[in-house]
Scaffold this motif. Sequence first.
Motif, PDB file in Angstrom:
ATOM      1  N   LYS A 134      10.181 -37.700  42.306  1.00 34.83           N
ATOM      2  CA  LYS A 134      10.262 -38.986  42.956  1.00 34.83           C
ATOM      3  C   LYS A 134      11.681 -38.957  43.865  1.00 34.83           C
ATOM      4  O   LYS A 134      11.864 -39.586  45.004  1.00 34.83           O
ATOM      5  N   ASP A 140      15.056 -45.301  36.969  1.00 38.58           N
ATOM      6  CA  ASP A 140      14.112 -45.591  38.157  1.00 38.58           C
ATOM      7  C   ASP A 140      14.696 -46.703  38.734  1.00 38.58           C
ATOM      8  O   ASP A 140      14.818 -46.968  39.945  1.00 38.58           O
ATOM      9  N   LEU A 149      11.203 -38.124  36.717  1.00 39.59           N
ATOM     10  CA  LEU A 149      11.483 -38.621  38.063  1.00 39.59           C
ATOM     11  C   LEU A 149      11.888 -37.742  39.016  1.00 39.59           C
ATOM     12  O   LEU A 149      12.332 -37.981  40.151  1.00 39.59           O
TER      13      LEU A 149
END
Length: 384
Positions: free
Chosen positions: A228, A334, A225
Amino acid sequence: MSQRSKVLQLQPDYNVKAHDFADLAEQIVKALPSDRYEVTAAFLRGKPGPGEAVSRADRSVYFEFSDKSLKGMRLRAMWQLYKFCRREKFDVVICNRFKPVNMMLALNRWLKVPLCIGISHGFGEYDRFYRRRQTQRLIDRHWRFVGVSPAVKHYLLDCDCGFTDQNTYAITNAIDIEQAEGLQHSREKAREMLGIDPSVRLIGALGRLVPVKGHIYLLQAFAALKDKYPNTQLAIIGAGREESRLAAEIDRLGLSGRAHLLGFKEIALQYIRAFDIWTMPSLAEGLGLALLEGMSGHLPVIASNVPAMLPLIEGAGGLAITPKDVPTLQAALDTYLGLSDDELKAKGEQAFRYLQQHHDIEEFRREYLNLIDSGLEQARKEQP
């Protein structure tokens, strides 16, 4: 003043901390009114060094047995413990963890202490056949047993070796929330002390750096992640034999500067508000106390769905993950990282409210006092 009942609390190792917000043995001492109970704390191994904390019990005893003397038949250690208990004539003996329980089960055939309480802090203590057989032979009317969570109680009952619904209880682990909050620095101060950028979102974990804590899977999930969420970092407080392996994994995953191994910190709870998200990706836990510590910092929680922790995660409105399963851990991270600051803070407040309602230390103390009061009363009724 009527004579006080004499209580011995027996622990395998000296491990008294200056702050006892999560020290369940010390909280049991606090549960017993000093006008009715005289408490002795005894430790099979270890003793405090100069300036180190001692129990708040009326007195402390350090047997200082060697590791070798506590293995196998333990005859010398058993004889010393027997002589000590016979001389002191305790009314209650509280045994923390397997070794003290096992020793007192054998000795109380002769000592006849009116009430003995064995506390199991996790799973696996009675997995071995010979342990179950021995336990079944030695449990009698003098004994009560406590699992530190409903899951541990069920484990004991499932062992089918003398633990029953009549003699076995679940007294859920708790922490002194007021004391814990009082130790915590503000978010800004904690980050300054840890050397963490005040502007980033910070995923946190606390615990020994050992394989069972699952930190390597946390690093792998975060790595998936990192692009992101470029403003997010990860920090782990703790020390242990996995440190070099985790450091190598940080390099391998390209997380240098984004993931931090902060090492051992005295009273680690003081830094907890540096984090925005609290994680416990453990492969196994008996107590899950660190999960409650995270909630005391008003943090949203992500933790493994092991039996000791699943009810806590669900109650707190947190996210449960499968141990060793990087995709579920990645998905949980997330989910929280996708929330706004206000939404994430609201999840943390939900966890804190759950902690207040279900894991308050006053209820924990009341339950132990009730168990001891009622056990002694029953023992007196059964006296010939």
